[in-house]
Design an enzyme around this catalytic site. Structure first.
Site: not given
Length: 324
Positions: A159, A185
């Protein structure tokens, strides 16, 4: 950083769909495993892979729910896995290996995002465990089947959130530093990119190539830990409260979001390449930390030395080695 991290000029872009990149590709006789393949991006990946002739195996937590969602989709086998449980990963891999099938495509699509602090029984922070350690372990266990395919590809969904945080080798499990969901994350997404780099280095001699992917910003079940106000704060909703679709600004449909992973898994343009971070169906450029542009991969997610450091740590954290 790797010299391979240079855009190819693929001719595709943010508006490209998975159907478009797989057009004309015949996957008859090939087998793919797609984690998270019963919802969101993973489901679209399974749809286009099987539409091109592949057999897809989908390991999920709830097999009955997955079968209802898939609605009898042909050429799909559903199995069970719990990515936070090493024994469950090993059991799934053992079942697949016992089938005798080689594995042509492995896509790590399942993951969690910005979740509350939780640790596995082994003491690992949950986002790190599910998003990185599980794919690491599963790939190591399945490597004999990948190697048997002679030409195989592994795709790890990273990501742009990797820009949030490098990997913290001193405290990856937040045992000493305060827990921050987005930092955790971001660290796990950096790990996804470094994992692909390390795997490609080990797999190339066996015909196993690895890629990491930023799919785009797509509003799926991945955002289940976010409130509606948090989602809105990212500009992901339009004035009517519906998901905003603006591919030029990375807000994509599921069909567009699945495209880069499918491109990495199947495109002949990537023959002989691997260990690269991709977005918008092309290899992404490296962007320095001070660069304000949103595209590209940060140096800390594309550094071969950091990749090797993470590989060694991942072996120690999982007790797993790649049988290369």
């Amino acid at each position: 950083m790797t010299s391979r991290q240079v855009p190819l000029g693929s001719g595709y872009g943010p508006f490209t769909t998975a159907e478009q990149v797989i057009a004309g590709i015949d996957l008859t006789g090939r087998t793919a495993i797609v984690t998270g393949g019963s919802s969101g991006l993973g489901l679209e990946m399974v749809r286009v892979l099987t539409g091109a002739g592949a057999r897809a195996v989908i390991p999920v937590r709830d097999a009955e729910k997955a079968r209802r969602t898939l609605g009898g989709m042909p050429n799909v086998d559903v199995d069970t896995i719990e990515l936070a449980d090493p024994a469950s990963i090993d059991a799934f891999a053992a079942r697949f290996l016992s089938s005798g099938h080689s594995l042509n495509i492995l896509i790590h699509s399942a993951g969690i995002m910005a979740s509350p602090l939780e640790h596995t029984r082994e003491g690992h922070e949950m986002q790190l465990a599910v998003n990185h350690l599980a794919p690491f372990r599963l790939t190591c266990r399945l490597f004999p089947a990948l190697r048997a395919a002679k030409r195989a590809r592994v795709v790890s969904l990273s990501s742009r959130a990797h820009r949030i945080s490098p990997f913290d080798f001193e405290d990856p499990d937040f045992a000493m530093r305060p827990y921050e969901p987005w930092t955790a994350y971001g660290q796990s997404k950096t790990a996804n990119a470094l994992f692909a780099l390390g795997l490609d280095r080990r797999g190339e001699v066996h015909g196993v190539r690895a890629f990491s992917v930023h799919p785009g910003s797509i509003l799926t079940d991945l955002a289940r830990h976010l409130s509606r106000d948090q989602v809105a704060a990212f500009g992901a909703l339009d004035d009517g409260g519906e998901p905003r679709i603006d591919p030029a600004n990375d807000l994509k449909t599921v069909q567009q979001g699945a495209a880069t992973a499918i491109w990495c898994a199947t495109s002949r343009a990537l023959d002989g390449l691997g260990g690269v971070y991709c977005e918008d169906c092309d290899i992404a450029p490296v962007r320095d930390a001070a660069d304000s542009r949103k595209d590209g991969v940060r140096p800390w997610a594309s550094d071969p030395d950091l990749s090797e450091k993470l590989w060694a740590l991942s072996e120690n954290m999982t007790g797993t080695r790649l049988d290369a």
